[in-house]
Design an enzyme around this catalytic site. Structure first.
Site, mmCIF file in Angstrom:
data_model
loop_
_atom_site.group_PDB
_atom_site.id
_atom_site.type_symbol
_atom_site.label_atom_id
_atom_site.label_comp_id
_atom_site.label_asym_id
_atom_site.label_seq_id
_atom_site.Cartn_x
_atom_site.Cartn_y
_atom_site.Cartn_z
ATOM 1 C CD GLU A 1 -3.676 -3.273 -11.012
ATOM 2 O OE1 GLU A 1 -3.154 -4.393 -11.138
ATOM 3 O OE2 GLU A 1 -3.244 -2.422 -10.214
ATOM 4 C CE LYS B 1 -0.183 -9.675 -4.218
ATOM 5 N NZ LYS B 1 -1.456 -9.223 -4.785
ATOM 6 C CE1 TYR C 1 -1.880 -7.442 -1.026
ATOM 7 C CE2 TYR C 1 -2.439 -9.727 -1.428
ATOM 8 C CZ TYR C 1 -2.590 -8.390 -1.723
ATOM 9 O OH TYR C 1 -3.440 -8.018 -2.732
ATOM 10 C CG LEU D 1 0.598 -6.181 -8.225
ATOM 11 C CD1 LEU D 1 1.215 -5.509 -7.004
ATOM 12 C CD2 LEU D 1 -0.231 -7.375 -7.806
HETATM 13 N N1 PDD Z 1 -4.362 -10.304 -6.371
HETATM 14 N N2 PDD Z 1 -3.630 -6.512 -9.680
HETATM 15 C C1 PDD Z 1 -4.076 -6.472 -8.413
HETATM 16 C C2 PDD Z 1 -4.616 -5.176 -7.890
HETATM 17 C C3 PDD Z 1 -4.023 -7.639 -7.611
HETATM 18 O O1 PDD Z 1 -4.458 -7.592 -6.339
HETATM 19 C C4 PDD Z 1 -3.530 -8.840 -8.153
HETATM 20 C C5 PDD Z 1 -3.428 -10.099 -7.350
HETATM 21 C C6 PDD Z 1 -3.095 -8.845 -9.497
HETATM 22 C C7 PDD Z 1 -2.542 -10.079 -10.153
HETATM 23 O O2 PDD Z 1 -1.255 -10.385 -9.687
HETATM 24 P P1 PDD Z 1 -0.725 -11.886 -9.645
HETATM 25 O O3 PDD Z 1 -0.832 -12.391 -11.022
HETATM 26 O O4 PDD Z 1 0.665 -11.748 -9.176
HETATM 27 O O5 PDD Z 1 -1.611 -12.631 -8.683
HETATM 28 C C8 PDD Z 1 -3.139 -7.651 -10.218
HETATM 29 C C9 PDD Z 1 -4.188 -11.399 -5.459
HETATM 30 C C10 PDD Z 1 -4.371 -12.731 -6.073
HETATM 31 C C11 PDD Z 1 -5.057 -11.176 -4.258
HETATM 32 O O6 PDD Z 1 -5.040 -10.066 -3.760
HETATM 33 O O7 PDD Z 1 -5.722 -12.093 -3.812
#
Ligand code: PDD
Length: 286
Positions: free
Chosen positions: A182, A149, A33, A207
């Site tokens: 993270e 992801k 996703y 991620l």
């Molecule tokens: N989450 N690490 C994890 C485990 C994440 O699920 C996310 C993002 C990030 C940040 O990635 P980005 O900057 O590309 O959003 C880091 C999204 C927003 C979610 O699952 O809703």
């Protein structure tokens, strides 16, 4: 909630938007996703999100559901139909519908594509940013390819629920070496006592956040000292500032870790500045 969802070629009202019980996403979490920010009705960092989607699909050998040009149209149409100004668009691709069997379905099985979009409460997000958030540490119990992801998010669900039950908005995940990888749904950052911005290096254990990459561009453009390296829970406790980054929240200052105040317990200047400047460095689509 999304009022209208795109599901495999059709825009449907929420009540009618359904996927099959033998969808591999439902049975095996066999899918990926993306969450992309929408600001003023436009996509933020679309190219980087689409590139990461391509990579996640490639790593899992899931067929792309459509070209990026076609997907760009679906994203915009879903945003338009849901009248999203400031919020997010969600894209999910699974390996498709097939009789339940662990191995991949026969070639030609069509991947499933779902797109939803919704507004988020900007005022409440700004209030949260102004106050700063609490985080708590929990063990990182995820699999060894969290750079993909994937929709398999059970450890993240449990970590974030544990955080909520301890009065925190985010969980920081700690590996077997005592280092913070993270957040449950965000990347983790600290500013050390000597003013260096520090975040975990890329690899299979975090991620590759899109917001993280834009923040790195900003830090470099502003000439701030920056180190991509692992950091321990103790270093985080001793940090001058801390913050998280994610597409849905951009930059949020962290003011406490496991109940201990970070710095003077108020949002830090660097984190607040990066939040303020974020969209000057992000790419906003047409
Ligand atoms: N989450 N690490 C994890 C485990 C994440 O699920 C996310 C993002 C990030 C940040 O990635 P980005 O900057 O590309 O959003 C880091 C999204 C927003 C979610 O699952 O809703």
């Amino acid at each position: 909630m999304s009022r209208i969802a795109y599901v495999n070629g059709r825009y449907l009202p929420r009540e009618a938007a359904k996927v099959a019980v033998e969808d591999r996403g439902y049975q095996f979490a066999d899918g990926v996703y993306e969450v992309c920010e929408v600001r003023g009705g436009r996509l933020v960092d679309e190219r980087r999100h689409m590139a990461r989607l391509d990579r996640s699909l490639g790593e899992l050998r899931i067929v792309r559901p459509m070209s990026n040009a076609a997907l760009a149209i679906v994203l915009r149409e879903t945003i338009r139909r849901n009248r999203v100004r400031d919020g997010i668009v969600y894209v999910q691709v699974t390996r498709g519908v097939a009789r339940r069997d662990f191995t991949f379905p026969v070639a030609g099985t069509r991947p499933s594509l779902v797109v939803t979009a919704r507004n988020s409460d900007q005022r409440s997000l700004e209030d949260i940013a102004a106050e700063g958030i609490a985080v708590v540490t929990v063990p990182d119990i995820r699999w060894k390819r969290v750079d993909i992801k994937s929709v398999a998010l059970l450890p993240n669900v449990l970590a974030k629920q544990a955080a909520r039950e301890r009065g925190a908005r985010e969980a920081w995940l700690v590996d077997s070496q005592g280092c913070i990888t993270e957040g449950g749904s965000s990347n983790a950052w600290i500013v050390s006592r000597d003013g260096k911005l520090i975040t975990h290096p890329l690899g299979n254990d975090i991620l590759p956040g899109i917001t993280r990459s834009v923040v790195i561009d900003t830090i470099k453009a502003q000439g701030l000292p920056f180190e991509e390296r692992t950091f321990t829970v103790e270093e985080a406790y001793a940090a001058r500032e801390a913050f998280i980054t994610s597409a849905s929240q951009t930059v949020l200052p962290v003011v406490s870790i496991d109940g201990r105040p970070v710095g003077n317990g108020a949002p830090g200047l660097i984190a607040s500045g990066l939040r303020r400047d974020y969209h000057d460095h992000a790419e906003i689509s047409d």
